[in-house]
Design an enzyme around this catalytic site. Structure first.
Site, PDB file in Angstrom:
ATOM      1  N   HIS A 182       5.070   6.967  -0.928  1.00 35.61           N
ATOM      2  CA  HIS A 182       6.135   5.654  -0.569  1.00 35.61           C
ATOM      3  C   HIS A 182       5.872   4.338  -0.721  1.00 35.61           C
ATOM      4  O   HIS A 182       4.024   4.841  -0.009  1.00 35.61           O
ATOM      5  CB  HIS A 182       7.679   5.798   0.158  1.00 35.61           C
ATOM      6  CG  HIS A 182       7.375   5.794   1.157  1.00 35.61           C
ATOM      7  ND1 HIS A 182       6.725   6.558   2.264  1.00 35.61           N
ATOM      8  CD2 HIS A 182       6.975   4.527   1.986  1.00 35.61           C
ATOM      9  CE1 HIS A 182       6.256   6.061   3.216  1.00 35.61           C
ATOM     10  NE2 HIS A 182       6.597   4.534   3.625  1.00 35.61           N
TER      11      HIS A 182
ATOM     12  N   HIS B 263       0.813  -0.935   0.129  1.00 37.50           N
ATOM     13  CA  HIS B 263       0.142   0.001  -0.233  1.00 37.50           C
ATOM     14  C   HIS B 263       1.273   1.282  -0.031  1.00 37.50           C
ATOM     15  O   HIS B 263       2.087   0.937   0.182  1.00 37.50           O
ATOM     16  CB  HIS B 263      -0.667  -0.057   1.026  1.00 37.50           C
ATOM     17  CG  HIS B 263      -0.125   0.113   2.655  1.00 37.50           C
ATOM     18  ND1 HIS B 263       0.086  -1.033   3.462  1.00 37.50           N
ATOM     19  CD2 HIS B 263       0.277   1.037   3.195  1.00 37.50           C
ATOM     20  CE1 HIS B 263       0.524  -0.807   3.984  1.00 37.50           C
ATOM     21  NE2 HIS B 263       1.204   0.770   4.120  1.00 37.50           N
TER      22      HIS B 263
HETATM   23  P1  2AM Z   1       4.736   3.200   6.252  1.00 38.67           P
HETATM   24  O1  2AM Z   1       3.872   3.469   4.655  1.00 38.67           O
HETATM   25  O2  2AM Z   1       6.301   3.362   5.229  1.00 38.67           O
HETATM   26  O3  2AM Z   1       4.541   1.321   5.675  1.00 38.67           O
HETATM   27  C1  2AM Z   1       1.127   1.231   9.515  1.00 38.67           C
HETATM   28  O4  2AM Z   1       1.440   1.339   9.958  1.00 38.67           O
HETATM   29  C2  2AM Z   1       1.620   1.661   8.009  1.00 38.67           C
HETATM   30  O5  2AM Z   1       1.507   3.606   8.845  1.00 38.67           O
HETATM   31  C3  2AM Z   1       2.759   1.746   7.612  1.00 38.67           C
HETATM   32  O6  2AM Z   1       2.411   1.491   6.373  1.00 38.67           O
HETATM   33  C4  2AM Z   1       3.004   2.858   8.008  1.00 38.67           C
HETATM   34  O7  2AM Z   1       4.666   3.072   7.497  1.00 38.67           O
HETATM   35  C5  2AM Z   1       2.672   3.637   7.781  1.00 38.67           C
HETATM   36  N1  2AM Z   1       3.440   4.815   9.370  1.00 38.67           N
HETATM   37  C6  2AM Z   1       3.781   6.349   8.705  1.00 38.67           C
HETATM   38  N2  2AM Z   1       4.040   6.837  10.472  1.00 38.67           N
HETATM   39  C7  2AM Z   1       3.318   6.109  10.994  1.00 38.67           C
HETATM   40  C8  2AM Z   1       4.123   5.695  12.605  1.00 38.67           C
HETATM   41  N3  2AM Z   1       4.857   6.788  13.017  1.00 38.67           N
HETATM   42  N4  2AM Z   1       3.794   4.132  13.231  1.00 38.67           N
HETATM   43  C9  2AM Z   1       3.523   3.688  12.512  1.00 38.67           C
HETATM   44  N5  2AM Z   1       3.203   3.377  11.104  1.00 38.67           N
HETATM   45  C10 2AM Z   1       3.830   4.603  10.378  1.00 38.67           C
END
Ligand code: 2AM
Length: 180
Positions: free
Chosen positions: A121, A37
């Protein structure tokens, strides 16, 4: 409480293109194809009644479908302590606009404004002690990666379940993007 985030799910055939990027990095934990995603907004832990408000706010968004193109690969964290390996997204005004609309809708639901700049990303793998030399080679091997255009015609509200084996993402709701 539930741990939520809003994202664009990655559809076939782009999933297969991303799956072909697996391998070549010791210590990498690659994302499952059906979890891929593009996060628009990480919400975090919210109580159930706020989750209902969030669902209503997302239902109220009016945005036309568009398309996006994945472009290149990169790292979050320094080369020595890289944490995340990702596929990048070509600059896209419709995507930026959609992210801003989601952000506004969520702040109206009472969530604090997101202090982080939006860096679109698709996470490919989480890294632990990946050797810098192998990462460097990976980045140059896949630097010309491109995939798309991928039609974006819905948003998804995901719930993240944390466990010792990593996170599992559950689809709570889909929100179609419609031009009407
Ligand atoms: P990502 O988009 O880089 O994969 C669920 O955890 C999703 O939310 C993940 O896809 C994660 O990173 C994103 N995400 C963004 N900020 C986050 C945070 N502070 N803590 C955990 N996940 C975060």
């Amino acid at each position: 409480m539930m741990r939520l985030f809003v994202a664009i799910p990655i559809a076939e055939p782009i999933r297969q293109r991303l799956a072909a990027l697996h391998g070549g990095v010791p210590g990498a934990r690659w994302m499952e194809a059906d979890s891929l995603h593009l996060t628009l907004r990480f919400i975090g832990e919210v109580p159930e009644d706020q989750a209902i408000d969030i669902d209503e706010a997302l239902l109220g968004l009016r945005t036309a479908p568009f398309a996006l193109t994945l472009d290149g690969v990169g790292l979050f964290g320094s080369a020595r302590r890289a944490r995340i390996l990702w596929a990048g997204v070509e600059r896209n005004d419709a995507l930026t606009h959609l992210q801003a609309k989601v952000e506004t809708a969520l702040v109206r639901c009472g969530l604090p404004a997101d202090a982080h700049a939006f860096t679109p990303h698709v996470t490919l793998a989480r890294l632990r002690d990946a050797p810098a030399e192998r990462l460097g080679r990976y980045l140059s091997d896949h630097g010309l990666f491109r995939a798309g255009p991928m039609p974006v015609n819905r948003l998804t509200l995901y719930r993240s379940h944390l466990s010792d084996h990593g996170s599992r993402y559950e689809v709570l709701a889909d929100y179609p993007l419609t031009s009407a």
